[in-house]
Design a protein around this motif. Structure first.
Motif, mmCIF file in Angstrom:
data_model
loop_
_atom_site.group_PDB
_atom_site.id
_atom_site.type_symbol
_atom_site.label_atom_id
_atom_site.label_comp_id
_atom_site.label_asym_id
_atom_site.label_seq_id
_atom_site.Cartn_x
_atom_site.Cartn_y
_atom_site.Cartn_z
ATOM 1 N N ALA A 76 0.839 -1.203 0.000
ATOM 2 C CA ALA A 76 0.000 0.000 0.000
ATOM 3 C C ALA A 76 0.870 1.249 0.000
ATOM 4 C CB ALA A 76 -0.924 0.004 1.209
ATOM 5 N N SER A 77 0.253 2.342 -0.389
ATOM 6 C CA SER A 77 0.955 3.631 -0.445
ATOM 7 C C SER A 77 0.174 4.672 0.333
ATOM 8 C CB SER A 77 1.095 4.102 -1.891
ATOM 9 O OG SER A 77 1.916 3.228 -2.624
ATOM 10 N N LEU A 78 0.913 5.527 1.002
ATOM 11 C CA LEU A 78 0.305 6.672 1.666
ATOM 12 C C LEU A 78 0.215 7.796 0.634
ATOM 13 C CD1 LEU A 78 -0.754 8.080 4.230
ATOM 14 C CD2 LEU A 78 1.633 8.751 4.707
ATOM 15 N N VAL A 79 -1.000 8.292 0.421
ATOM 16 C CA VAL A 79 -1.222 9.338 -0.574
ATOM 17 C C VAL A 79 -1.947 10.501 0.081
ATOM 18 C CG1 VAL A 79 -1.275 7.733 -2.538
ATOM 19 C CG2 VAL A 79 -3.405 8.305 -1.357
ATOM 20 N N ARG A 80 -1.789 11.683 -0.532
ATOM 21 C CA ARG A 80 -2.495 12.883 -0.057
ATOM 22 C C ARG A 80 -3.346 13.430 -1.182
ATOM 23 N NH1 ARG A 80 1.522 16.502 1.538
ATOM 24 N NH2 ARG A 80 1.472 17.516 -0.460
ATOM 25 N N ASP A 81 -4.584 13.739 -0.873
ATOM 26 C CA ASP A 81 -5.477 14.397 -1.818
ATOM 27 C C ASP A 81 -5.047 15.860 -1.892
ATOM 28 O OD1 ASP A 81 -7.573 15.790 -3.070
ATOM 29 O OD2 ASP A 81 -9.090 14.451 -2.239
ATOM 30 N N PRO A 82 -4.582 16.343 -3.062
ATOM 31 C CA PRO A 82 -4.096 17.723 -3.140
ATOM 32 C C PRO A 82 -5.185 18.768 -2.942
ATOM 33 C CG PRO A 82 -4.137 16.720 -5.320
ATOM 34 C CD PRO A 82 -4.490 15.647 -4.332
ATOM 35 N N GLU A 83 -6.434 18.403 -3.138
ATOM 36 C CA GLU A 83 -7.525 19.363 -2.973
ATOM 37 C C GLU A 83 -7.930 19.546 -1.519
ATOM 38 O OE1 GLU A 83 -10.768 18.416 -5.575
ATOM 39 O OE2 GLU A 83 -9.433 18.209 -7.297
ATOM 40 N N THR A 84 -7.905 18.456 -0.755
ATOM 41 C CA THR A 84 -8.367 18.530 0.628
ATOM 42 C C THR A 84 -7.238 18.436 1.649
ATOM 43 O OG1 THR A 84 -8.670 16.131 0.804
ATOM 44 C CG2 THR A 84 -10.550 17.431 -0.028
ATOM 45 N N GLY A 85 -6.100 17.876 1.244
ATOM 46 C CA GLY A 85 -4.999 17.655 2.171
ATOM 47 C C GLY A 85 -5.138 16.375 2.969
ATOM 48 N N ASN A 86 -6.243 15.660 2.783
ATOM 49 C CA ASN A 86 -6.456 14.396 3.511
ATOM 50 C C ASN A 86 -5.472 13.338 3.042
ATOM 51 O OD1 ASN A 86 -8.620 15.510 4.886
ATOM 52 N ND2 ASN A 86 -10.141 14.722 3.445
ATOM 53 N N GLU A 87 -4.971 12.564 3.982
ATOM 54 C CA GLU A 87 -4.049 11.475 3.670
ATOM 55 C C GLU A 87 -4.728 10.151 3.956
ATOM 56 O OE1 GLU A 87 -0.395 12.060 5.813
ATOM 57 O OE2 GLU A 87 -0.018 14.000 4.853
ATOM 58 N N CYS A 88 -4.408 9.155 3.122
ATOM 59 C CA CYS A 88 -4.943 7.815 3.336
ATOM 60 C C CYS A 88 -4.027 6.800 2.660
ATOM 61 C CB CYS A 88 -6.368 7.690 2.801
ATOM 62 S SG CYS A 88 -6.513 7.895 1.022
ATOM 63 N N TYR A 89 -4.235 5.537 3.013
ATOM 64 C CA TYR A 89 -3.485 4.468 2.369
ATOM 65 C C TYR A 89 -4.342 3.865 1.271
ATOM 66 C CZ TYR A 89 0.249 4.538 5.789
ATOM 67 O OH TYR A 89 1.325 4.916 6.543
ATOM 68 N N VAL A 90 -3.721 3.578 0.134
ATOM 69 C CA VAL A 90 -4.389 2.953 -1.006
ATOM 70 C C VAL A 90 -3.519 1.787 -1.447
ATOM 71 C CG1 VAL A 90 -5.217 3.293 -3.373
ATOM 72 C CG2 VAL A 90 -5.379 5.172 -1.721
ATOM 73 N N ARG A 91 -4.173 0.677 -1.761
ATOM 74 C CA ARG A 91 -3.419 -0.492 -2.241
ATOM 75 C C ARG A 91 -2.660 -0.136 -3.509
ATOM 76 N NH1 ARG A 91 -8.298 -3.489 -2.439
ATOM 77 N NH2 ARG A 91 -7.667 -4.007 -4.558
ATOM 78 N N ASN A 92 -1.453 -0.620 -3.631
ATOM 79 C CA ASN A 92 -0.600 -0.316 -4.785
ATOM 80 C C ASN A 92 -1.209 -0.775 -6.102
ATOM 81 O OD1 ASN A 92 1.338 0.934 -3.241
ATOM 82 N ND2 ASN A 92 2.590 -0.907 -3.016
ATOM 83 N N ASP A 93 -1.945 -1.897 -6.079
ATOM 84 C CA ASP A 93 -2.523 -2.400 -7.330
ATOM 85 C C ASP A 93 -3.656 -1.512 -7.841
ATOM 86 O OD1 ASP A 93 -4.400 -3.109 -5.405
ATOM 87 O OD2 ASP A 93 -4.570 -5.198 -6.066
ATOM 88 N N ARG A 94 -4.073 -0.530 -7.052
ATOM 89 C CA ARG A 94 -5.105 0.422 -7.474
ATOM 90 C C ARG A 94 -4.510 1.734 -7.965
ATOM 91 N NH1 ARG A 94 -9.083 1.894 -3.191
ATOM 92 N NH2 ARG A 94 -9.994 2.946 -4.976
ATOM 93 N N LEU A 95 -3.167 1.878 -7.924
ATOM 94 C CA LEU A 95 -2.509 3.136 -8.271
ATOM 95 C C LEU A 95 -1.650 3.006 -9.519
ATOM 96 C CD1 LEU A 95 -1.281 4.284 -4.752
ATOM 97 C CD2 LEU A 95 -3.258 5.142 -6.018
ATOM 98 N N ASP A 96 -1.660 4.059 -10.320
ATOM 99 C CA ASP A 96 -0.780 4.184 -11.480
ATOM 100 C C ASP A 96 -0.084 5.533 -11.394
ATOM 101 O OD1 ASP A 96 -1.409 1.774 -12.914
ATOM 102 O OD2 ASP A 96 -3.338 2.689 -13.451
ATOM 103 N N VAL A 97 1.204 5.549 -11.741
ATOM 104 C CA VAL A 97 1.953 6.805 -11.769
ATOM 105 C C VAL A 97 1.494 7.610 -12.975
ATOM 106 C CG1 VAL A 97 4.245 7.835 -11.996
ATOM 107 C CG2 VAL A 97 3.932 5.796 -10.583
ATOM 108 N N VAL A 98 1.278 8.895 -12.762
ATOM 109 C CA VAL A 98 0.859 9.813 -13.821
ATOM 110 C C VAL A 98 2.078 10.624 -14.237
ATOM 111 C CG1 VAL A 98 -0.664 11.756 -14.354
ATOM 112 C CG2 VAL A 98 -1.447 9.951 -12.831
ATOM 113 N N GLY A 99 2.227 10.897 -15.517
ATOM 114 C CA GLY A 99 3.369 11.661 -16.021
ATOM 115 C C GLY A 99 3.228 13.153 -15.810
ATOM 116 N N GLU A 100 2.878 13.551 -14.630
ATOM 117 C CA GLU A 100 2.675 14.961 -14.282
ATOM 118 C C GLU A 100 3.425 15.224 -12.988
ATOM 119 O OE1 GLU A 100 -1.224 16.565 -12.358
ATOM 120 O OE2 GLU A 100 -1.455 16.676 -14.525
#
Length: 156
Positions: free
Chosen positions: A21-45
């Motif tokens: 899993a990865s710890l991620v932050r929502d840039p709009e709200t600042g909320n942090e949460c863990y998301v399974r890695n298989d649900r995430l893709d790196v964006v070229g931004e």
């Protein structure tokens, strides 16, 4: 820091990654949460571009295209007094023709102003997205519709 997208298309800033899993932050709200890695893709931004996108588009456009106080003043004058003829802009303000043309070109390309006809001559007016951005920056003037079409300086 990287920008990632989950399987619903939501963008996050990647803060920390483990095996599952990865710890991620929502840039709009600042909320942090863990998301399974298989649900995430790196964006070229870049993460900084992702963070900047939390600002409304009209304000981002104004901020990234207005690089000095004279250009900002030009937009404010067009908002308060416009639409204005080219001749009015050249006569009323201490700016040379080539500098004015350069500023008008940049602002037009950014979608902050539109060319229009004023008293039978070429002129410029701000666009609605520009007005919305200026309303955020100058909230005390928001909703002020008492803007003349042509300034009195041309009456003489």
């Amino acid at each position: 820091m990287k920008t990632v997208r989950d399987d619903t298309g939501k963008r996050y800033l990647l803060l920390k990654q483990s095996e599952s899993a990865s710890l991620v932050r929502d840039p709009e709200t600042g909320n942090e949460c863990y998301v399974r890695n298989d649900r995430l893709d790196v964006v070229g931004e870049s993460a900084l571009e992702t963070a900047a996108q939390t600002i409304d588009s009209p304000i981002r456009t104004l901020l990234t295209n207005v690089h000095d106080e004279q250009t900002l003043g030009l937009l404010i004058e067009l908002a308060d007094r416009g639409p204005l003829r080219i001749r009015t802009l050249l006569d009323a303000y201490d700016v040379c023709e080539s500098d004015l043309h350069g500023r008008l070109t940049v602002l037009s390309a950014a979608g902050l102003i539109d060319e229009t006809e004023v008293a039978g001559e070429r002129g410029y007016r701000i666009t609605e997205p520009c007005r919305r951005a200026l309303d955020v920056l100058r909230p005390d003037l928001e909703g002020d519709d008492a803007v003349p079409d042509e300034p009195s300086i041309d009456s003489a």
